[in-house]
Design an enzyme around this catalytic site. Structure first.
Site, short mmCIF file in Angstrom:
data_model
loop_
_atom_site.label_atom_id
_atom_site.label_comp_id
_atom_site.label_asym_id
_atom_site.label_seq_id
_atom_site.Cartn_x
_atom_site.Cartn_y
_atom_site.Cartn_z
N GLY A 27 36.69 -3.92 22.35
CA GLY A 27 37.94 -4.52 21.87
C GLY A 27 39.14 -3.95 22.60
CE LYS A 85 25.45 -23.16 33.24
NZ LYS A 85 26.06 -23.54 32.00
CD GLU A 127 27.89 -20.39 34.52
OE1 GLU A 127 28.66 -19.61 33.95
OE2 GLU A 127 27.26 -21.27 33.92
CE LYS A 156 24.68 -16.12 26.67
NZ LYS A 156 24.58 -17.39 27.40
C1 F6R Z 1 28.79 -20.93 31.04
C2 F6R Z 1 28.98 -20.15 29.84
C3 F6R Z 1 30.37 -19.99 29.33
C4 F6R Z 1 30.37 -20.10 27.80
C5 F6R Z 1 31.77 -19.79 27.24
C6 F6R Z 1 31.83 -19.98 25.74
O1 F6R Z 1 27.44 -21.00 31.40
O2 F6R Z 1 28.05 -19.62 29.30
O3 F6R Z 1 31.22 -20.92 29.89
O4 F6R Z 1 29.95 -21.38 27.44
O5 F6R Z 1 32.11 -18.48 27.57
O6 F6R Z 1 30.93 -19.15 25.09
P1 F6R Z 1 30.49 -19.40 23.59
O7 F6R Z 1 29.75 -20.67 23.55
O8 F6R Z 1 29.63 -18.21 23.24
O9 F6R Z 1 31.75 -19.45 22.78
#
Ligand code: F6R
Length: 608
Positions: free
Chosen positions: A101, A485, A488, A603
């Protein structure tokens, strides 16, 4: 992003912490460290770079001790150097702290502490917090942490140990997840379930403003102001095998191949074939409440934002409710028009994305009712929404989102059916949708069985430096997702466009080196997209087209085609995206890229 793990119990802590950090590697990080209480002394080991570097440093020199904390840091403020890596210690060197954070008033606190003679060796807000805890310490770590946090603004998940209290972990949460892992004669803590599941499946989710004190024999939860809190124990529903690679070379490939099953899990129990409808208790919305929705805003980031765009096409076409899609990062700082008749849907695989969470809270503040389409059970967004739907597609470890995307689109199709059947959608049409959705898992399976076609295709395109992805209608967002895709994980620059928009600029880029991936199933706009392909061919572009069987017209124009099975127009992205995912994967592998942990990416993006 950053990962926290802590252990207190009878076993050696260092291997448990290192394994926990390894399980969280997928989240993205650029330095790592551990602190162990070794016979009344604090031993800290940290290193910039990947966990392997730290592991190498521990060979033959692993600190001994049964209480410890470990951290992977994804640099935000301060470079990814060893001094900036966590854990950080207080002035005495006897308290160690790890933190996810941002402490917003760290600069002011640092100034006050500097005036009191404190010296800092890193640029981090975390070291400031460690010093602040130390400044309050009078023999009781729990109280020192509570006092320090009462002076702090910002978001945190922290875990703290003291050399003077050998069997105690103190943790606290405000905005960044902290999960307690309840064991037998030992307890753990982590910011991600994947670091716990090897040891226990019984977990307690801390809420904002809560702290916990863990010893080998028990745990206690309280607020910063000392009020005791009773917390339910939850069970993690998946096991270790779910987060192992299971014979696949990469998590991303495993997750692409899991889609027949993950999609089935998303839809299980919800589809009602006979009544052509869905039953989703989690939406917590009766018919009257659903009919009262006058407008929908879907907010999300990245891949989840692409699924939101598909949701807009579905909802407006079938349920006739005006729907807008907003980047969460934009929504949160605008002055959006939201009232009690507006339904705001937040989509997030992780359930922790900072911008999506902030957008959701802003929508709630403005009186909207809210739904969440979230994968991670117990995550912050899942707990903040009025109702929602868990994607149930299992942990997604590969940084590039794949199976969550198809599950999100399926979840949106189910939400659409819920509204559409209250409006104009007939029983027969509803049944047609439900049956088409039920067929999707086996249709994905059919595509996956021909993955090798995409592997060879990837070989002949792997040296490209740019790529264009085109689609129309509901497959325009699929094109955007294909481009995301590719860029990245393979670092090839790629852009997605509505096919006809190409003429308004991007066409200038097309030459004999430019791969153009066209998503062109036989849908209502098929004829239009054929013309767009002709425009690309006229300029020498290399066309790869995703088509349905028997599409002679496009086959004659394209350098390569990949066939996907037919489904209803609005559901096609669930099938067309699969070859796009596979193509990106194979291109990235052919280029020698780190598919599961692409550079600079995390992630779950828990900072703005
Ligand atoms: C692309 C990817 C990111 C997520 C984005 C939102 O492959 O994984 O663009 O989709 O960071 O993440 P969430 O869905 O966890 O809110």
């Amino acid at each position: 992003m950053c990962g926290i793990v802590g252990y207190v119990g009878p076993r050696q802590a260092a291997p448990i912490l290192m394994e926990g950090l390894r399980r969280m590697e997928y989240r993205g990080y650029d330095s790592a460290g551990i602190a162990i209480l070794d016979d009344g002394e604090l031993v800290i080991r940290k290193a910039a770079g990947k966990l392997g570097i730290l592991a190498q440093e521990l060979v033959g020199a692993e600190p001994q001790g049964t209480t410890g904390i470990g951290h992977t840091r994804w640099a935000t403020h301060g470079a990814p150097t060893t001094p900036n890596a966590h854990p950080h210690t207080d002035r005495s060197g006897r308290i160690a702290l790890i933190h996810n954070g941002i402490i917003e008033n760290a600069t002011a606190i640092r100034k006050t502490l500097l005036a009191r003679g404190h010296e800092f060796i890193s640029e981090t807000d975390t070291e400031v917090l460690a010093h602040l805890v130390g400044a309050f310490y009078e023999g009781n770590l729990e109280e020192a942490v509570a006092s320090a946090l009462r002076d702090v603004d910002g978001a945190y998940g922290i875990c703290v140990i003291s050399a003077d209290e050998p069997d105690v972990l103190v943790v606290a949460r405000n905005g960044s997840p902290i999960i307690l892992g309840i064991g037998d004669g030992e307890n753990l803590v982590a910011s991600d379930q994947s670091a716990l599941v090897e040891h226990t499946r019984s977990v307690v989710y801390l809420d904002n403003g809560e702290m916990a004190i863990l010893t080998p024999d028990g745990y206690r939860v309280r607020t910063l102001t000392s009020r005791h809190v009773d917390k339910p124990i939850n069970q993690i529903e998946w096991d270790l095998a779910t987060i192992e690679r299971g014979g696949f070379e990469h998590f991303m490939l495993k997750e692409i191949f899991e889609q027949p099953e993950s999609l089935e899990n998303t839809m299980r129990g919800h589809l009602l074939e006979e009544s052509g409808n869905v039953r989703v208790y989690g939406l917590k919305m009766d018919d009257e409440q659903a009919k009262a929705v006058k407008r929908i805003i879907i907010t999300a980031c990245g891949t989840s934002w692409h699924s939101a765009l598909i949701g807009k096409y579905m909802i407006e076409e079938l349920a006739r409710i005006p729907t807008e899609v907003e980047y969460a990062s934009e929504f949160r700082y605008r002055n959006p028009i939201v009232d009690k008749d507006t339904l705001v849907i937040a989509i997030s695989q992780s359930g922790e994305t900072a911008d999506t969470l902030a957008a959701l809270l802003e929508a709630k503040r403005r009186g909207a009712s809210t739904l969440g389409l979230v994968n991670v059970v117990g995550s912050t967004i899942a707990r903040e929404v009025d109702g929602g739907l868990y994607l149930r597609c299992g942990p997604e470890i590969g940084v590039a989102s794949t199976k969550a995307f198809t599950s999100q689109v399926a979840a949106l199709a189910m939400v659409t059916l819920r509204f559409a059947r209250l409006k104009d959608m007939s029983l027969l049409e509803g049944q047609e949708y439900v049956r088409a959705m039920m067929k999707l898992p086996s249709q994905i399976q059919e595509i996956l069985e021909r993955a090798d076609e995409l592997e060879s295709l990837a070989e002949s395109f792997k040296d490209s430096t740019n790529a264009l992805y085109l689609g129309r209608g509901v497959n325009f967002p699929a094109a955007l997702e294909g481009a995301l895709k590719l860029k990245e994980i393979s670092y090839i620059h790629a852009e997605g466009y509505p096919a006809a928009e190409m003429k308004h600029g991007p066409i200038a880029l097309i030459d004999e080196n430019m791969p153009v991936v066209v998503v062109a199933p036989r849908d209502a706009v098929h004829g239009k997209i054929v013309s767009n392909i002709q425009e690309v061919r006229a300029r020498g572009g290399r066309v790869i087209a995703i088509v349905n069987a028997g599409d002679e017209e496009i086959s004659q124009l394209a350098e390569a085609t990949f066939i996907v099975p037919e489904t209803l127009d609005l559901l096609t992205p669930i099938l067309t995206v699969i070859p796009l995912q596979l193509f990106s994967y194979y291109v990235a592998v052919a280029r020698g890229c780190n598919v599961d942990q692409p550079r600079n990416l995390a992630k779950s993006v828990t900072v703005e």
